[in-house]
Design a protein around this motif. Sequence first.
Motif, mmCIF file in Angstrom:
data_model
loop_
_atom_site.group_PDB
_atom_site.id
_atom_site.type_symbol
_atom_site.label_atom_id
_atom_site.label_comp_id
_atom_site.label_asym_id
_atom_site.label_seq_id
_atom_site.Cartn_x
_atom_site.Cartn_y
_atom_site.Cartn_z
ATOM 1 N N ALA A 55 0.834 -1.202 0.000
ATOM 2 C CA ALA A 55 0.000 0.000 0.000
ATOM 3 C C ALA A 55 0.867 1.251 0.000
ATOM 4 C CB ALA A 55 -0.905 -0.005 1.236
ATOM 5 N N GLY A 56 0.427 2.253 -0.724
ATOM 6 C CA GLY A 56 1.157 3.512 -0.757
ATOM 7 C C GLY A 56 0.984 4.294 0.530
ATOM 8 N N GLN A 57 1.773 5.315 0.748
ATOM 9 C CA GLN A 57 1.670 6.152 1.935
ATOM 10 C C GLN A 57 0.391 6.996 1.889
ATOM 11 O OE1 GLN A 57 5.224 8.487 2.105
ATOM 12 N NE2 GLN A 57 6.486 6.811 2.887
#
Length: 252
Positions: A55-57
């Motif tokens: 998952a991205g930030q």
Amino acid sequence: MKSMKLVGMVLLVACISLTSCSPEDGKDGLPGAQGPQGEQGIQGPQGEQGPQGEAGQDGADGQDGQDGQDGQGFDEMTQYGSITLNLSGTRPDGEAFEDSNIFKFTALQADELILNSISIDDTDPDNTLYGFIVQRFLTAPDHVSNNSKIYFELGFTNIGESSEEFLGGQVDIIDYAVIGADNKFFEIFDSYSNPGVGVSDFEFTNLVFNAEDNNHLTFSYSFMVTAAENDSGHELTVSGDVDVYLLEQITP
């Protein structure tokens, strides 16, 4: 016979000469026309799905929106000041608790305004008697629900003078729910008097009354209540601050 052998040799030589010659290759001819396209082959089976990526930030928080407008009647019901209530003790289930809230709503119907009023009796030349009645609701009252409230009825003489004296009074906490962080609650529906049974250390400090400032009354209060005289079933400490503007009823 000799002639025959000679002819044979001539033919042999001629044959050898013809077979040993190496003539040069000729130039390439023009390309031929392109043939028709072949049929599309059968599609192969779909490959297995690859693993899910990380998952991205989280993105940055957006800006706060503008404050909404107060509901109709809010300013009217809160214009006369408020009372803070602080409770400290032990719940009926034995868990320690601390609770704070602000009661800031005043009922505005005529027969309720007497519960936000002052009376002054100066018929005695040596003593001026002050009677304060102050009631505030936790939320906008509708007399069906949302009727949690705190009520003070207090008497003093000679406020602001060296002979100032607290004559006695009563504090009611009505239909108030103490709600814990564990979503458990208990109700306080009690009346505390001074002098009275089970109430001690009844104190009023920093008392200031200014009749010239729209009957502005401020003070701090605190007292202790025994386990038998409050709905927690344990000793209870009650404290808070009052900062209110009182009305004065006029009659014919």
